[in-house]
Design a protein around this motif. Structure first.
Motif, short mmCIF file in Angstrom:
data_model
loop_
_atom_site.label_atom_id
_atom_site.label_comp_id
_atom_site.label_asym_id
_atom_site.label_seq_id
_atom_site.Cartn_x
_atom_site.Cartn_y
_atom_site.Cartn_z
N CYS A 47 -3.17 0.85 7.64
CA CYS A 47 -3.69 1.91 6.76
C CYS A 47 -3.00 3.24 7.02
CB CYS A 47 -5.21 2.05 6.96
SG CYS A 47 -5.69 2.81 8.55
N CYS A 56 -6.11 5.52 10.62
CA CYS A 56 -7.26 5.27 11.49
C CYS A 56 -6.89 5.69 12.91
CB CYS A 56 -7.66 3.78 11.46
SG CYS A 56 -6.43 2.68 12.20
N GLU A 87 -7.60 -0.47 12.17
CA GLU A 87 -9.02 -0.81 12.05
C GLU A 87 -9.35 -1.63 10.79
OE1 GLU A 87 -13.02 -1.09 13.16
OE2 GLU A 87 -11.21 -0.61 14.28
N PRO A 88 -8.88 -1.27 9.59
CA PRO A 88 -9.17 -2.14 8.44
C PRO A 88 -8.53 -3.52 8.59
CG PRO A 88 -8.55 0.04 7.70
CD PRO A 88 -8.28 0.01 9.18
N ASN A 147 -5.81 -5.13 7.39
CA ASN A 147 -5.34 -5.94 6.27
C ASN A 147 -4.06 -6.66 6.68
OD1 ASN A 147 -7.35 -5.18 4.39
ND2 ASN A 147 -6.34 -3.20 4.15
#
Length: 361
Positions: free
Chosen positions: A109, A112, A124-125, A127
């Protein structure tokens, strides 16, 4: 160039555990700053197999929510040719039309705590290509590469399956870096599959005193020797713990790199390490693992480290592959058409005849 593309393409779609299907879906459209690739090869990872099998790591259990999503094209060991690009993308990644590239599996991202500290691989996300709907993976004929991705050029002169091996090799190199190898170290690598062989290759570059490969397959142990192992032990026939104790005057190994994903490899490593030894865990496990934690604390005061993905190791992995230092033909054993994806998963599950299986869309 995009004008010559078909409207539809073949892709593998994940509809849930043990429900992957070959389907025809629209060819994706590249957005501003993105790349469009013609996928040349995608490796089948052990995590792809465990995702297909329904492992809790991906689909959740009483201790964790589901992380994987359905209606996703799997595959994160990706290489392909650039067939669609704009000026923004060319400047961003330093690539051009018809370059062959490999793509890091994480799509950070960049905003983060972990990305801000340079630890983009722990974003953290989190993906990743092949597990989330927002980033379809490489088990398809064409795919787009989003602007947050990390892309690296790789030679067009090597087979596509060899290029796709940059992903597992970078992961293995990161595990080696986590171990902080020293010249005097006795290093034990559990498993002579794609990750284990990559760990051996990375350890060779650090030049420790010994690199010992453990596996149950004599064929894989021979390839481990070609990759640089100074000693091999067939754990189906030999007592690895006792052999290593005898080799080290009763002390044990300095470093244990776990690359099998089999629960029995964990206590094996704890038992064959010396006091103050270093254990690095890379694998994704299908089942929970139980060990006597007093070995880690009161008995030996071990350093136990995890390793995830291959941050900042991709340029080295690419160089190792391009320079021909690794027995890539022995490692990349099987290349199958996309429609044989289930055969590929079954081969990875068996491990009896294959090491690295790739699909060629």
């Amino acid at each position: 160039m995009n004008n010559t593309l078909p409207e539809m393409m073949t892709a593998v779609i994940n509809h849930g555990p043990r429900d992957y299907r070959l389907e025809h879906i629209p060819v994706p459209t590249r957005g501003p700053g993105e790349l469009l690739l013609k996928v040349e090869a995608v490796g089948i990872c052990a995590s792809d197999l465990k995702n297909w099998a329904g492992a809790a790591k991906f689909w959740g259990d009483e201790n964790r929510p589901a992380w994987a999503e359905t209606e996703v094209v799997p595959g994160h060991e990706i290489t392909g040719r650039i067939i669609g690009i704009d000026e923004e993308a060319a400047k961003h990644w330093g690539v051009e039309l018809d370059d062959r590239v490999v793509v890091e599996q994480i799509v950070p991202c960049w905003d983060c705590l972990y990305c801000d500290h340079g630890d983009y691989h722990m974003c953290e996300p989190h993906n990743m290509y092949g597990f989330k709907r927002g980033n379809p993976g490489g088990m398809e004929e064409y795919m787009t590469i989003s602007t947050n991705s990390l892309v690296h050029k790789i030679s067009k002169d090597i087979p596509p399956a060899h290029a796709a091996f940059a992903e597992p090799l970078s992961c293995a190199l990161h595990a080696v870096e986590r171990a902080q190898l020293r010249f005097s170290d006795i290093v034990v690598v559990a498993g002579a599959g794609p990750i284990g062989l990559g760990m051996i290759a990375g350890a060779v570059a650090k030049n420790p005193a010994q690199i010992i490969s453990l596996d149950m397959d004599p064929r894989k142990l021979e390839i481990a020797k070609k990759t640089g192992a100074t000693m091999t032990i067939n754990i189906a026939e030999q007592d690895a713990v006792q052999i290593i104790k005898d080799l080290t005057g009763g002390y044990g190994a300095d470093v244990y790199l776990e690359g099998t994903g089999h629960p029995s490899a964990v206590p094996q490593g704890l038992n064959l390490l010396r006091k103050l030894g270093r254990y690095v865990e890379y694998s994704v496990f299908k089942e929970n693992v139980s060990v006597d934690w007093s070995i880690i604390s009161d008995d030996k005061e071990l350093d136990v480290l995890g390793a995830h993905l291959g941050p900042n190791c991709w340029p080295t992995a690419i160089k190792l592959i391009e320079t021909g230092k690794l027995p890539m033909d022995d490692i990349c054993t099987h290349q199958l058409p996309l429609e044989d994806f289930q055969k590929g998963l079954d081969m990875v599950a068996s491990g009896a005849e294959s090491i690295k299986v790739s699909l060629i869309p």
